[in-house]
Design a protein around this motif. Structure first.
Motif, PDB file in Angstrom:
ATOM      1  N   HIS A 138      29.672  28.929  -5.512  1.00 24.93           N
ATOM      2  CA  HIS A 138      29.148  29.675  -4.262  1.00 24.93           C
ATOM      3  C   HIS A 138      30.016  29.294  -3.101  1.00 24.93           C
ATOM      4  CE1 HIS A 138      25.877  31.426  -6.725  1.00 24.93           C
ATOM      5  NE2 HIS A 138      25.938  30.034  -7.328  1.00 24.93           N
ATOM      6  N   TYR A 139      30.080  30.174  -2.246  1.00 22.42           N
ATOM      7  CA  TYR A 139      30.858  29.777  -0.835  1.00 22.42           C
ATOM      8  C   TYR A 139      29.990  29.865   0.333  1.00 22.42           C
ATOM      9  CZ  TYR A 139      34.550  31.329  -3.933  1.00 22.42           C
ATOM     10  OH  TYR A 139      35.391  31.392  -5.229  1.00 22.42           O
ATOM     11  N   THR A 141      29.568  31.132   4.013  1.00 26.90           N
ATOM     12  CA  THR A 141      30.218  32.267   4.984  1.00 26.90           C
ATOM     13  C   THR A 141      30.388  31.669   6.392  1.00 26.90           C
ATOM     14  OG1 THR A 141      28.990  33.896   3.772  1.00 26.90           O
ATOM     15  CG2 THR A 141      30.041  34.623   5.576  1.00 26.90           C
ATOM     16  N   ASN A 175      34.689  28.189   1.790  1.00 34.57           N
ATOM     17  CA  ASN A 175      34.279  29.643   2.407  1.00 34.57           C
ATOM     18  C   ASN A 175      34.748  30.743   1.831  1.00 34.57           C
ATOM     19  OD1 ASN A 175      36.918  29.743   3.380  1.00 34.57           O
ATOM     20  ND2 ASN A 175      36.545  29.447   5.596  1.00 34.57           N
ATOM     21  N   GLU A 176      34.325  31.970   2.148  1.00 40.90           N
ATOM     22  CA  GLU A 176      34.794  33.183   1.625  1.00 40.90           C
ATOM     23  C   GLU A 176      36.470  33.413   1.749  1.00 40.90           C
ATOM     24  OE1 GLU A 176      34.556  34.471   5.891  1.00 40.90           O
ATOM     25  OE2 GLU A 176      33.806  32.894   4.551  1.00 40.90           O
ATOM     26  N   LYS A 177      37.222  32.643   2.670  1.00 44.58           N
ATOM     27  CA  LYS A 177      38.587  32.916   2.454  1.00 44.58           C
ATOM     28  C   LYS A 177      39.201  31.707   1.766  1.00 44.58           C
ATOM     29  CE  LYS A 177      37.925  34.323   7.434  1.00 44.58           C
ATOM     30  NZ  LYS A 177      38.416  34.040   8.844  1.00 44.58           N
ATOM     31  N   LYS A 178      38.442  30.922   0.839  1.00 51.69           N
ATOM     32  CA  LYS A 178      38.883  30.028  -0.030  1.00 51.69           C
ATOM     33  C   LYS A 178      39.386  28.604   0.675  1.00 51.69           C
ATOM     34  CE  LYS A 178      37.658  32.645  -3.298  1.00 51.69           C
ATOM     35  NZ  LYS A 178      38.607  33.247  -4.362  1.00 51.69           N
TER      36      LYS A 178
END
Length: 281
Positions: A138-139, A141, A175-178
């Motif tokens: 899971h990340y 945000t 995060n969602e951008k890895k």
């Protein structure tokens, strides 16, 4: 003893409603605060972060919530628990009054202050093995909500379970951008040569108090170059050192990530300077 809305009560008598919004919706923020011999460390920074978190959560800040009032309430609790001459940690939790569903019935708040003893008055360097891994299930945000200490900590809980199941001391969150954002329980610093890098708040990193204080320390040291910039997972194994910061541990060196072992020379140097800053308040 616990402080419940300004009143000292015995632990067993401190009760919350089953309709508490912190429980029902995570409609709550908190601060973890270190106290040494009755002195609240970095209180001004904690106070302003708490106020900012409450504003971000659209909570109504009581007129009584001055720095002096809250510090007095924490002091009363520390003394009531016979910790005035000992190191201690305080958790100051604020939650919106019950009522409503997703839309709250009111923006007014209640609060709880709890305290527990700590082993050491000042920060000591932990040189035991400390292996970490990435948590990729899971990340986080990126955005303003990620920077505050709210009770929405599902990713941290699941990451902690993953670490425990796989015999890691900690995990790093993406995060969602890895991009690598932080550890499960603190901010991340990456050392390469004389450059010290930490993820920016815009990537979703927690606006940590120890992070802030360490940035102040590093900026005054000409031997280091400081960068607040996104950290790629590929940078981790190329680093000379990795360490985690939080208000309870101070600085925690990472000794191993995958096949790479790390030194702690810079962490040791910075920890001594962080202790000096803590003593000066």
């Amino acid at each position: 003893m616990i402080n419940l809305n300004g009143n000292l009560v015995e632990d067993q008598n401190a009760k919350l409603s089953v309709f508490n919004r912190g429980l029902a919706y995570g409609d709550s923020v908190f601060e973890t605060i270190r106290v040494i011999n009755g002195q609240v460390m970095f209180w001004e920074d904690h106070y302003f972060r708490l106020m900012a978190s409450m504003r971000i959560m659209r909570m109504e800040i009581p007129a009584s919530f001055s720095p002096e009032f809250l510090e007095e309430k924490m002091g009363e609790l520390v003394e009531a628990n016979d910790l005035k001459n000992s190191p201690a940690r305080i958790r100051f939790t604020v939650f919106r009054k019950e009522g409503g569903y997703y839309t709250p019935a009111t923006r007014e708040i209640d609060y709880i202050i709890t305290v527990a003893p700590l082993k050491d008055a000042f920060y000591l360097l932990n040189e035991e093995d400390y292996e970490i891994e990435l948590f990729k299930d899971h990340y986080i945000t990126s955005g303003l909500l990620a920077t505050i200490k709210s009770n929405n900590r599902a990713v941290n809980v699941l990451g902690s379970i993953y670490a425990s199941e796989n015999n890691y001391e900690n995990c790093l969150l993406l995060n969602e951008k890895k991009s690598v954002v932080e550890a499960l329980n603190g901010n991340l610093f990456v050392v390469k040569g004389n450059t010290i890098k930490t993820p920016p708040l815009t990537d979703g990193a927690l606006n940590g108090i120890t992070r802030k204080k360490l940035l102040e320390v590093i900026k005054d040291l000409p031997e280091y170059t400081l960068e607040e910039a996104s950290v790629s997972p590929f940078e981790l194994q190329k680093a000379d050192e990795l360490f985690i910061t939080n208000v309870v541990l101070g600085i925690q060196p990472i000794t191993k990530y995958r096949k790479k072992n790390f030194d702690n020379t810079v962490a040791r140097d910075l920890l001594s300077k962080l202790n000096v800053k803590a003593r000066l308040g």
